[in-house]
Design an enzyme around this catalytic site. Structure first.
Site, PDB file in Angstrom:
ATOM      1  N   LYS A 184      51.147 -43.188  12.304  1.00 43.17           N
ATOM      2  CA  LYS A 184      50.462 -42.505  13.417  1.00 43.17           C
ATOM      3  C   LYS A 184      49.210 -43.291  13.825  1.00 43.17           C
ATOM      4  CE  LYS A 184      47.546 -39.099  13.609  1.00 43.17           C
ATOM      5  NZ  LYS A 184      46.806 -37.893  13.333  1.00 43.17           N
ATOM      6  N   ASP A 229      51.671 -36.680  16.289  1.00 39.57           N
ATOM      7  CA  ASP A 229      50.735 -35.808  15.578  1.00 39.57           C
ATOM      8  C   ASP A 229      51.266 -34.380  15.622  1.00 39.57           C
ATOM      9  OD1 ASP A 229      50.216 -34.795  18.074  1.00 39.57           O
ATOM     10  OD2 ASP A 229      48.038 -34.990  17.933  1.00 39.57           O
TER      11      ASP A 229
END
Ligand code: SF4
Length: 209
Positions: free
Chosen positions: A115, A133
């Protein structure tokens, strides 16, 4: 999916990263700090942090307690301080203080997962990246953009792969921003504002979550 994305493009015409940064080092630091807190809150502490420690070597040599004091408002400040110092040391020792530009190199850094790497690639280097996310997970699940939407805890890497396969790479970074904005503004975790959602006509989760 693509019609819904066209609506999100209209709703969020100029998406951008909500973290304040002036270079890749600042962005990777801000992204690591953003775990378990909001980007807004991160932006309140980073000006002092970046001013005190402008280079990776400065941060690597910092007194951990000084860093803890600066980032205290973010919570988890002891572990975050430890992560930052480890990250800065790795950047200094292995990359000459520069942030690497590839996923393979980025994920070797302490505290950096896919991420964070995707945030850095897309926003600091213009390399297509699709950060997944909690908002991206929730919104793509409610819209049934992904096959495993029934699973309570989906695998973010599988979600990244599945969604990226449906969009051209040049869309990935903004697509992630728009899904995040939509999750923050409208499709809230507890009480999604379905009545005022621009996707209400087609969303299979309209008014049932
Ligand atoms: S209709 Fe409701 S559940 Fe569907 S995307 Fe909009 S806010 Fe989220």
């Amino acid at each position: 999916m693509h019609d819904e994305y066209a609506i999100l493009c209209e709703r969020y015409p100029a998406p951008k990263c909500a973290l304040d940064f002036a270079n890749p080092l600042q962005l990777i630091i801000a992204t690591v700090l953003s775990a378990q807190t909001t980007d807004k809150r991160v932006n309140t502490v980073t000006p002092e942090l970046f001013a005190r420690y402008p280079e990776a070597a400065d941060l690597a040599a910092a007194n951990p307690e000084d860093v803890e004091e600066i980032i205290h408002p973010l919570g988890f400040y002891r572990s975050k301080s430890k992560h930052l110092l480890g990250l800065a040391a790795a950047l200094d020792e292995r990359f000459g203080g520069r942030v690497p530009r590839t996923m393979d190199e980025l994920v070797t850094l302490p505290g950096v997962g896919r991420k964070t790497a995707n945030v850095v690639l897309g926003n600091a280097f213009g390399v297509p990246g699709f950060p997944v996310d909690t908002h991206v997970m929730r919104v793509t699940g409610r819209l049934r953009w992904r096959s495993d939407w029934r699973i309570a805890k989906s695998d973010p890497v599988a979600v990244e792969k599945e969604i990226c396969a449906c969009f051209p790479p040049e869309d990935w970074t903004d697509l992630s921003h728009r899904l995040i904005f939509h999750g923050r503004d409208v499709c809230h975790a507890r009480k999604p504002d379905c009545d005022n959602c621009p996707l209400r006509e087609t969303c299979p989760s309209f008014a049932i979550v």
